[in-house]
Design a protein around this motif. Structure first.
Motif, PDB file in Angstrom:
ATOM      1  N   SER A  81       0.667  -3.620   5.476  1.00 17.85           N
ATOM      2  CA  SER A  81       1.586  -4.501   6.295  1.00 17.85           C
ATOM      3  C   SER A  81       1.827  -3.990   7.743  1.00 17.85           C
ATOM      4  CB  SER A  81       2.862  -4.693   5.346  1.00 17.85           C
ATOM      5  OG  SER A  81       3.600  -5.926   6.090  1.00 17.85           O
ATOM      6  N   ALA A  82       2.221  -4.706   8.676  1.00 15.93           N
ATOM      7  CA  ALA A  82       2.940  -4.173   9.816  1.00 15.93           C
ATOM      8  C   ALA A  82       4.440  -4.040   9.400  1.00 15.93           C
ATOM      9  CB  ALA A  82       2.911  -5.454  10.609  1.00 15.93           C
TER      10      ALA A  82
ATOM     11  N   SER B 157       4.197   4.237   0.400  1.00 16.94           N
ATOM     12  CA  SER B 157       4.726   4.255  -1.104  1.00 16.94           C
ATOM     13  C   SER B 157       3.674   4.419  -1.833  1.00 16.94           C
ATOM     14  CB  SER B 157       5.369   2.903  -1.361  1.00 16.94           C
ATOM     15  OG  SER B 157       5.730   3.142  -2.542  1.00 16.94           O
TER      16      SER B 157
ATOM     17  N   SER C  27       8.760  -1.848  -2.232  1.00 15.82           N
ATOM     18  CA  SER C  27       7.317  -1.602  -2.987  1.00 15.82           C
ATOM     19  C   SER C  27       7.620  -1.381  -4.351  1.00 15.82           C
ATOM     20  CB  SER C  27       6.755  -0.104  -2.204  1.00 15.82           C
ATOM     21  OG  SER C  27       5.593   0.011  -2.951  1.00 15.82           O
TER      22      SER C  27
ATOM     23  N   THR D 175      -2.011   4.394  -6.284  1.00 13.35           N
ATOM     24  CA  THR D 175      -2.125   3.295  -5.531  1.00 13.35           C
ATOM     25  C   THR D 175      -1.245   3.665  -4.325  1.00 13.35           C
ATOM     26  OG1 THR D 175       0.045   2.282  -6.231  1.00 13.35           O
ATOM     27  CG2 THR D 175      -2.065   1.409  -7.377  1.00 13.35           C
TER      28      THR D 175
ATOM     29  N   SER E 127       0.912   2.007  -1.027  1.00 18.64           N
ATOM     30  CA  SER E 127       1.418   0.851   0.050  1.00 18.64           C
ATOM     31  C   SER E 127       1.674   1.601   1.433  1.00 18.64           C
ATOM     32  CB  SER E 127       2.600   0.166  -0.554  1.00 18.64           C
ATOM     33  OG  SER E 127       1.885  -0.520  -1.518  1.00 18.64           O
TER      34      SER E 127
ATOM     35  N   GLY F 257      -3.658  -1.115  -3.643  1.00 21.35           N
ATOM     36  CA  GLY F 257      -2.897  -0.758  -2.507  1.00 21.35           C
ATOM     37  C   GLY F 257      -2.473  -1.797  -1.802  1.00 21.35           C
ATOM     38  N   ASP F 258      -1.690  -1.850  -0.727  1.00 23.64           N
ATOM     39  CA  ASP F 258      -1.303  -3.014  -0.040  1.00 23.64           C
ATOM     40  C   ASP F 258      -0.847  -2.571   1.311  1.00 23.64           C
ATOM     41  OD1 ASP F 258      -0.662  -5.672   0.630  1.00 23.64           O
ATOM     42  OD2 ASP F 258       1.391  -5.706  -0.410  1.00 23.64           O
TER      43      ASP F 258
ATOM     44  N   THR G 264      -0.036  -3.500  -6.940  1.00 27.28           N
ATOM     45  CA  THR G 264       1.074  -3.094  -6.146  1.00 27.28           C
ATOM     46  C   THR G 264       1.322  -3.740  -4.757  1.00 27.28           C
ATOM     47  OG1 THR G 264       2.094  -1.106  -5.063  1.00 27.28           O
ATOM     48  CG2 THR G 264      -0.284  -1.289  -4.782  1.00 27.28           C
ATOM     49  N   ASP G 265       2.360  -4.306  -4.606  1.00 27.83           N
ATOM     50  CA  ASP G 265       2.916  -4.999  -3.310  1.00 27.83           C
ATOM     51  C   ASP G 265       3.915  -4.508  -2.760  1.00 27.83           C
ATOM     52  OD1 ASP G 265       1.152  -7.524  -2.762  1.00 27.83           O
ATOM     53  OD2 ASP G 265       1.467  -7.914  -4.607  1.00 27.83           O
ATOM     54  N   LEU G 266       3.733  -4.766  -1.249  1.00 32.76           N
ATOM     55  CA  LEU G 266       4.557  -4.194  -0.321  1.00 32.76           C
ATOM     56  C   LEU G 266       5.483  -5.409   0.265  1.00 32.76           C
ATOM     57  CD1 LEU G 266       5.539  -1.388   1.383  1.00 32.76           C
ATOM     58  CD2 LEU G 266       3.734  -1.918   2.722  1.00 32.76           C
TER      59      LEU G 266
ATOM     60  N   VAL H 122       8.088  -6.256   3.278  1.00 37.00           N
ATOM     61  CA  VAL H 122       8.905  -5.751   4.575  1.00 37.00           C
ATOM     62  C   VAL H 122       9.685  -6.809   5.245  1.00 37.00           C
ATOM     63  CG1 VAL H 122       8.473  -4.743   6.960  1.00 37.00           C
ATOM     64  CG2 VAL H 122       7.017  -4.127   4.849  1.00 37.00           C
TER      65      VAL H 122
END
Lengths: 320, 320
Positions: free
Chosen positions: A121-122, A128, B128, A84, A86, A118-119, B43-45, B47
């Motif tokens: 983001s800004a 990761s 993460s 995965t 991120s 996956g994920d 999976t999550d991120l 920030v």
């Protein structure tokens, strides 16, 4: 060019899963390790300015982000299955993402490894990855199996990645073009020793990958196994580029370098032929660099067998 | 107070694995799903400034970081098994880490979920998590199973997390203390609907968790299933706090809120009793909010059955 989050995922990171039961596109991916196998899991985080320089080209960053994770699978003797990803980025920049994806997929394809989730983001550039591999139950290479009398081995050469970093930092003068490119590639595009890790199942008594520097990672292995070691400084394999440097710099790079992603492992002397056979199968040279001893601690010795003093210090991201 | 990376991992994040074959401390963890089960992976991120405000207390941030991942398992009907954690922080601050770990462990323990690996680094605050769950092969709740005529259901209430965010942003006046604390808790400490997801196996035809806003997440589900839906605005469940707000704000929060972490799912009308029984078992209210239709697209209707126009826009981290 700016892309929305969903476009970005679809364009660069969505591919049909080949080995996972279900890949990207639902709340979860579904994995099923082969019968008789356990799933080996590892995760690594890469932060701009800490784990890579902003000058790295995106292709190499994509490669390295997965490589450092595959190196953990290699150290367990696991065969890559899936991962995965991120990704936090300041902007959804198609040029960066296309390059990053290219480097990532090239290495993933070389190891037949599915991206299953996956994920994005800004945010400040941060990567990761969590990686999954298969290993037959009971055959994983662990850190706690080193025994008194075992040989201590390492694959490839050590220290080039650190030498490249010292050049980028301006502490060391850059060598002529060819050599600099070789060193830079060692830092930016390490090759995870996956085939060697798999071939060492049943041969090695313990293994770890060298990511934080030989001295520090050997220290982890020794503590986990409850043993000590004699490490022969002159035997540690190094490139011709590093061998041309002053001794102090050489030793610093060899012992405390970090970012080597070679395998450090132990095996009983009776396994020497088996280890060499595994290395030939994997196409990676291996070198004996010392011996496990019952007395705890790491004893560094010179070519004459005399103890050399040094400060054992693994790389610590909150101190350096 | 400053801690080294290795002390930090040992002090706050190293515990014996209970359900994993091997947990933290080697190059990889080893997992083996129960016989007949697949491993669900998500999976999550998170920030800082994007997924949480810097004002959040560390305990709640630890909770939320794991909760949003468990919510993905819930949406697949998977039982939590283990997770990995990667954490970048500007400093190794023991006060922050102790609080973060407390909130994280409380939720992990409530779901009998092992921390099996991780990585830490200095860097902008970024979290993460990759989570692993077990689901019997073939029983995972997917996004592609909604069929013409199915009921559309949602758990709990929607919109409070977004209302809290609007208050923090200064766009909406804060209600008196009690109500503000309730709303803030909805945003900072969401409860993943794990028990409901498991109870819905064999009842729901499709499911997704509401993380980016009802309209956007319903849109994903409809596209994956190749169907459309009629969504009854007046039926969408909301708290008394949100119901006291002006209509425009209510609708924005209900439809485009994000951070709800409720389950949105479909089931044939013949399953209504089964769905209600699942909700009772899980101790979570569920509400019918519409119907799946063959014609693609999302049709929002008012209490009189008239179409209400609205702009469908899922939360996009690179646009907001």
């Amino acid at each position: 060019m700016s892309l929305s989050e969903f476009d970005l995922i679809d364009t660069y990171f969505k591919r049909p899963a080949r080995r996972a039961a279900m890949g990207v596109g639902d709340d979860c991916a579904l994995l099923a390790p082969a019968p008789g196998c356990q799933l080996a899991v590892s995760t690594d985080l890469l932060v701009e300015g800490r784990h890579f320089l902003s000058t790295v080209i995106p292709q190499r960053l994509g490669h390295k982000s997965l490589a450092v994770n595959l190196s953990d699978l290699a150290a367990c003797g696991a065969r890559p299955l899936a991962f995965t990803l991120s990704l936090a980025m300041p902007r959804a920049d198609a040029g960066f993402i296309a390059g990053f994806a290219e480097g990532l997929w090239a290495l993933a394809d070389a190891h037949d490894c599915d991206l299953v989730g996956g994920d994005t983001s800004a945010g400040p550039l941060t990567i990761s990855i969590t990686v999954f591999g298969e290993v037959p139950t009971g055959q994983a290479l662990l850190r706690d199996g080193a025994r008194d009398g075992d040989d201590l081995w390492v694959s490839g050469t050590l220290g080039d990645a650190r030498l490249a970093l010292e050049i980028f930092r301006g502490h060391v003068a850059a060598p002529p073009g060819e050599a600099f490119e070789r060193l830079r590639r060692a830092m930016e595009q390490p090759q995870p020793r996956v085939a060697l890790g798999i071939a060492l199942r049943g041969q090695a008594s313990s293994a770890i990958d060298v990511s934080d520097g030989l001295a520090g990672d050997l220290g982890h292995l020794l503590r986990c196994s409850g043993v000590g070691a004699r490490l022969e400084l002159a035997s540690i394999p190094r490139s011709a580029d590093l061998a041309a440097c002053p001794d102090t710099l050489q030793h610093e790079c060899l012992l405390h370098g970090g970012d080597d992603y070679e395998l450090l492992f132990t095996a009983p002397p009776a396994r020497r032929a088996g280890v060499q056979q595994a290395a030939r199968e994997a196409g990676v040279p291996v070198t004996r660099i010392g011996r496990i001893e019952a007395a705890p601690g790491l004893r560094l010795v010179d070519a004459g067998g005399h103890i050399v003093s040094f400060v054992a210090q693994a790389f610590d991201h909150f101190r350096e």
